[in-house]
Write an enzyme that holds these catalytic residues in place. Structure first.
Site, short mmCIF file in Angstrom:
data_model
loop_
_atom_site.label_atom_id
_atom_site.label_comp_id
_atom_site.label_asym_id
_atom_site.label_seq_id
_atom_site.Cartn_x
_atom_site.Cartn_y
_atom_site.Cartn_z
N HIS A 1 0.91 -1.34 0.03
CA HIS A 1 -0.07 -0.03 0.18
C HIS A 1 0.92 1.23 -0.01
CE1 HIS A 1 -2.93 2.92 0.98
NE2 HIS A 1 -3.81 1.87 0.64
N ASP B 1 -8.15 -4.60 -1.14
CA ASP B 1 -8.54 -5.39 -2.33
C ASP B 1 -8.44 -7.00 -2.10
OD1 ASP B 1 -9.78 -3.44 -3.87
OD2 ASP B 1 -7.47 -2.75 -4.17
N1 ACO Z 1 4.15 -7.06 -5.03
C1 ACO Z 1 5.39 -7.36 -5.20
N2 ACO Z 1 6.36 -6.03 -4.66
C2 ACO Z 1 5.60 -5.24 -4.35
C3 ACO Z 1 4.34 -5.12 -4.21
C4 ACO Z 1 3.41 -6.02 -4.76
N3 ACO Z 1 2.06 -6.05 -4.57
N4 ACO Z 1 3.96 -3.73 -3.39
C5 ACO Z 1 4.97 -3.12 -3.22
N5 ACO Z 1 6.22 -4.06 -3.75
C6 ACO Z 1 7.58 -3.59 -3.51
C7 ACO Z 1 7.96 -3.15 -4.73
O1 ACO Z 1 8.59 -3.91 -5.85
C8 ACO Z 1 9.05 -2.13 -4.23
O2 ACO Z 1 10.37 -2.87 -4.13
P1 ACO Z 1 11.76 -2.33 -4.55
O3 ACO Z 1 11.72 -1.00 -3.59
O4 ACO Z 1 12.47 -3.23 -4.27
O5 ACO Z 1 11.55 -1.84 -5.81
C9 ACO Z 1 8.76 -1.82 -2.84
O6 ACO Z 1 7.79 -2.86 -2.44
C10 ACO Z 1 7.69 -0.56 -2.58
O7 ACO Z 1 7.01 -0.59 -3.57
P2 ACO Z 1 6.28 0.77 -4.31
O8 ACO Z 1 5.49 0.22 -5.44
O9 ACO Z 1 7.28 1.65 -4.44
O10 ACO Z 1 5.29 1.12 -3.22
P3 ACO Z 1 4.13 2.09 -3.60
O11 ACO Z 1 3.86 2.82 -2.27
O12 ACO Z 1 4.49 2.95 -4.60
O13 ACO Z 1 3.14 1.05 -4.21
C11 ACO Z 1 1.10 0.04 -4.47
C12 ACO Z 1 1.89 0.96 -3.51
C13 ACO Z 1 0.99 0.69 -5.84
C14 ACO Z 1 -0.44 -0.26 -3.97
C15 ACO Z 1 1.90 -1.43 -4.63
O14 ACO Z 1 2.00 -2.02 -3.35
C16 ACO Z 1 1.11 -2.18 -5.70
O15 ACO Z 1 1.41 -2.08 -6.97
N6 ACO Z 1 0.51 -3.37 -5.46
C17 ACO Z 1 -0.18 -4.13 -5.88
C18 ACO Z 1 -1.64 -3.49 -6.54
C19 ACO Z 1 -2.73 -3.21 -5.46
O16 ACO Z 1 -2.97 -4.14 -4.71
N7 ACO Z 1 -3.28 -2.19 -5.57
C20 ACO Z 1 -4.36 -1.85 -4.70
C21 ACO Z 1 -3.95 -0.83 -3.56
S1 ACO Z 1 -5.14 -0.38 -2.51
C22 ACO Z 1 -6.31 0.57 -3.56
O17 ACO Z 1 -5.76 1.23 -4.19
C23 ACO Z 1 -7.71 0.50 -3.38
#
Ligand code: ACO
Length: 379
Positions: free
Chosen positions: A264, A315
């Protein structure tokens, strides 16, 4: 955006406060979400979608008579003009329901005596009407794409139960109706998330409320935001059985795949909405005698937490809960909109109440002072 820029502090507007707000607050470190200062756990335990919408719109809990009036008002506004539903019949049946919903919300904006009235009173009225009608639109578009007639709203049923009734044509059990009501409460608002921000940007130009909500619906569709609930169910279906979860997760991690429903932008600990959706998914699965999706989700959560330190977000368990409620997978994100419309419209009203055009700047990294070469000289 290059990878380097995407990783810079503040990229994606992380940790940037865009403006003041008094609607909902999040403490990402401690996993706290509150609407108008009231903890989401208290609302999940006792509130209803109607009461939560009043809270988000008006800034306080309603008195008994106010809630009765407000609920009766929503009930009266549920019916959607046939001309709007006719638009759904023009859209290819295989279109994603979020595409259809986006179009229907926009079409709705052309209807009603107050279509061109942007006074605060009219905006408040249209906001309540949108809350009342979003469920009707989603249930109707699903039936229309299946070649069935929409089911008229049942005035004897509250908002959540009525939605399930309009979707399936039969009244839900008391357990299913209450669970869905809680799911609507949990999804109703979430501070400056992407779709709410899109709505506020549109509203800040003094665009109309239906236009702002159309922008929000368009934004919610993305799999990094609301579209993740559908993506979670597709992942569970792809895995197929509890025995295959471990191998699937190991392979996904090795391939550095994004695990939908995990992580998140704000929460660094358990998403407080997942705290309620987890047991809801379990009990709904037990009620229909299909516990497989919950069991797979539970195993996946344990593995992803242990291997990657990621928590499930809103989700993740809403996917298996909605499955148990008999909601089609590609309707999960539209169902999110059925609830989030309460928050979107509260934010549009707040934005308009103290408006400043939202207009950030780009950190321009491209070339400068480039000479224009006439077409004839470019070969
Ligand atoms: N799966 C794998 N790795 C992940 C995930 C994931 N779901 N979420 C975060 N990470 C990892 C990233 O790869 C990153 O690693 P790195 O630093 O080695 O590159 C680290 O954790 C930080 O992740 P970011 O994507 O930079 O974190 P951010 O805060 O930007 O992302 C997000 C948040 C977009 C929700 C992300 O966690 C994601 O894509 N999750 C999957 C999609 C999802 O479930 N979205 C719903 C969110 S809730 C909503 O909007 C209603």
């Amino acid at each position: 955006m290059t990878e380097a820029v995407a990783k810079q502090p503040g990229a994606g507007l992380r940790n940037v406060a865009v403006s003041e707000s008094r609607i909902s607050s999040i403490d990402g470190e401690r996993g706290i979400l509150a609407y108008r200062g009231i903890d989401i756990h208290a609302l999940a335990a006792a509130s209803t979608f109607e009461e939560t919408t009043f809270l988000l719109h008006e800034g306080r809990l309603p008195r008994k008579a106010e809630l009765a009036d407000f609920s009766a008002g929503l009930l009266k506004e549920r019916v959607v003009d046939d001309q709007v539903l006719a638009v759904a019949r023009q859209i290819p049946r295989q279109a994603h329901p979020m595409t259809t919903l986006r179009t229907l919300v926009s079409a709705l904006g052309a209807h009603g005596k107050d279509a061109d009235d942007d006074s605060p009173e009219a905006v408040a009225c249209k906001s309540r009407r949108l809350v009342a009608q979003m469920g009707t639109l989603v249930a109707a578009l699903d039936r229309i794409r299946r070649g069935r007639h929409p089911v008229a709203p049942d005035p004897a049923l509250p908002h959540a139960a009525n939605f399930l009734y309009m979707l399936k044509g039969e009244r839900p059990s008391a357990g299913a109706a209450r669970s869905f009501d809680v799911a609507l409460v949990l999804h109703a608002d979430h501070e400056f998330n992407a779709s709410t921000f899109a709505a506020r940007v549109a509203a800040s130009t003094l665009a109309d409320v239906h236009g702002a909500v159309t922008a929000a619906v368009a934004t919610l569709k993305g799999p990094l935001h609301g579209g993740a609930n559908e993506a979670v169910m597709k992942t569970l279906e792809e895995i197929g059985s509890l025995e295959r979860v471990d191998a699937w997760v190991e392979a996904a991690l090795a391939q550095k795949k994004k695990l939908m429903g995990f992580g998140h932008a704000v929460y660094k600990t358990e998403d407080p909405r997942a705290t309620h959706l987890r047991p809801m998914s379990k009990s709904l699965g037990e009620e229909i005698g299909e516990t497989k999706w919950y069991a797979m989700s539970e195993r996946m959560e344990a593995l992803v937490k242990a291997r990657k330190g990621l928590n499930p977000n809103v989700d993740f368990y809403s996917a298996s809960a909605y499955r148990a409620l008999g909601i089609p997978t590609d309707l999960f994100t539209p169902v999110f909109a059925v609830s989030r419309i309460a928050g979107w419209t509260a934010h549009v009203r707040e934005q308009l109440g103290n408006n400043k055009l939202i207009r950030p700047e780009a950190d321009y990294q491209g070339p400068r002072d480039v000479a224009y070469v006439p077409l004839a000289e470019r070969g």
